[in-house]
Motif scaffolding. Structure first.
Motif, PDB file in Angstrom:
ATOM      1  N   UNK A   1      -3.279 -17.345  -6.211  1.00  0.00           N
ATOM      2  CA  UNK A   1      -2.179 -16.492  -6.652  1.00  0.00           C
ATOM      3  C   UNK A   1      -1.808 -15.578  -5.493  1.00  0.00           C
ATOM      4  N   UNK A   2      -0.536 -15.344  -5.357  1.00  0.00           N
ATOM      5  CA  UNK A   2      -0.102 -14.381  -4.347  1.00  0.00           C
ATOM      6  C   UNK A   2       0.082 -13.037  -5.036  1.00  0.00           C
ATOM      7  N   UNK A   3      -0.089 -11.976  -4.284  1.00  0.00           N
ATOM      8  CA  UNK A   3       0.095 -10.650  -4.860  1.00  0.00           C
ATOM      9  C   UNK A   3       0.475  -9.655  -3.768  1.00  0.00           C
ATOM     10  N   UNK A   4       1.196  -8.659  -4.187  1.00  0.00           N
ATOM     11  CA  UNK A   4       1.553  -7.579  -3.279  1.00  0.00           C
ATOM     12  C   UNK A   4       0.357  -6.637  -3.162  1.00  0.00           C
ATOM     13  N   UNK A   5       0.216  -6.039  -2.015  1.00  0.00           N
ATOM     14  CA  UNK A   5      -0.837  -5.056  -1.805  1.00  0.00           C
ATOM     15  C   UNK A   5      -0.228  -3.661  -1.817  1.00  0.00           C
ATOM     16  N   UNK A   6      -0.993  -2.708  -2.290  1.00  0.00           N
ATOM     17  CA  UNK A   6      -0.492  -1.332  -2.307  1.00  0.00           C
ATOM     18  C   UNK A   6      -0.311  -0.846  -0.873  1.00  0.00           C
ATOM     19  N   UNK A   7       0.531   0.138  -0.712  1.00  0.00           N
ATOM     20  CA  UNK A   7       0.754   0.724   0.613  1.00  0.00           C
ATOM     21  C   UNK A   7      -0.555   1.264   1.178  1.00  0.00           C
ATOM     22  N   UNK A   8      -1.367   1.852   0.321  1.00  0.00           N
ATOM     23  CA  UNK A   8      -2.656   2.398   0.770  1.00  0.00           C
ATOM     24  C   UNK A   8      -3.578   1.290   1.279  1.00  0.00           C
ATOM     25  N   UNK A   9      -3.677   0.183   0.530  1.00  0.00           N
ATOM     26  CA  UNK A   9      -4.528  -0.928   0.965  1.00  0.00           C
ATOM     27  C   UNK A   9      -4.023  -1.547   2.257  1.00  0.00           C
ATOM     28  N   UNK A  10      -2.720  -1.745   2.350  1.00  0.00           N
ATOM     29  CA  UNK A  10      -2.145  -2.295   3.585  1.00  0.00           C
ATOM     30  C   UNK A  10      -2.435  -1.387   4.773  1.00  0.00           C
ATOM     31  N   UNK A  11      -2.188  -0.104   4.594  1.00  0.00           N
ATOM     32  CA  UNK A  11      -2.418   0.840   5.687  1.00  0.00           C
ATOM     33  C   UNK A  11      -3.881   0.826   6.119  1.00  0.00           C
ATOM     34  N   UNK A  12      -4.800   0.820   5.160  1.00  0.00           N
ATOM     35  CA  UNK A  12      -6.223   0.799   5.504  1.00  0.00           C
ATOM     36  C   UNK A  12      -6.614  -0.456   6.257  1.00  0.00           C
TER      37      UNK A  12
END
Length: 159
Positions: A125-136
């Motif tokens: 499954x594809x999913x978007x990541x939160x801005x916080x998770x992406x930044x980390x």
């Protein structure tokens, strides 16, 4: 079905099968499976990179089995990042690579992963990541932020 003793092989086989699935896309994507800061080493032209950033094992018992029998649900979490052919990306090649990769994952919700003389089905499954998770994730590497989405891969592992 993989076992806990073959868990490392199951992870590697899932990564390779996912890489092959994405490489077989009509757009002929170049697909690497490297750390974020090494994704472009030796690569020219547009590409996508799979980075395994997390795995989870959750144990459970089926009430119809002998006591002591346990199973685990394994979840692998990948970051898929699209890279342009050059620094300007004026023709939005990275956007096409991103869209192609996302479509491939959506169109193939089950991936047959070979494990020795057997295979196991892995749910994708594809999913978007939160801005916080992406930044980390991106700040932990020295690489610049890229167009990115998450891929979850789930399968059962015998205990």
């Amino acid at each position: 079905m993989p076992t806990l003793s073959s868990y490392g092989q199951a992870i590697a086989s899932t990564t390779l099968a996912l890489q092959q699935l994405l490489s077989a896309a009509p757009a002929k994507l170049q697909v690497t499976a490297r750390t974020l800061d090494a994704a472009r080493d030796g690569i020219s032209g547009a590409s996508v990179n799979l980075f395994l950033y997390r795995d989870d094992l959750t144990g459970y018992r089926d009430g119809h089995e002998q006591p002591g029998t346990t199973h685990n649900i394994a979840e692998l979490f990948y970051l898929l990042s699209a890279y342009p052919g050059d620094t300007s990306d004026a023709d939005a090649v990275s956007h096409r690579a991103y869209g192609t990769a996302r479509a491939v994952v959506q169109q193939n919700p089950v991936l047959a992963v070979p494990l020795g003389d057997r295979s196991t089905n892995v749910q994708l499954r594809s999913h978007a990541l939160s801005t916080e998770n992406l930044a980390n994730l991106w700040l932990a590497s020295s690489a610049p932020l890229r167009l990115t989405f998450g891929i979850g891969a789930t399968f059962t592992v015998s205990g």
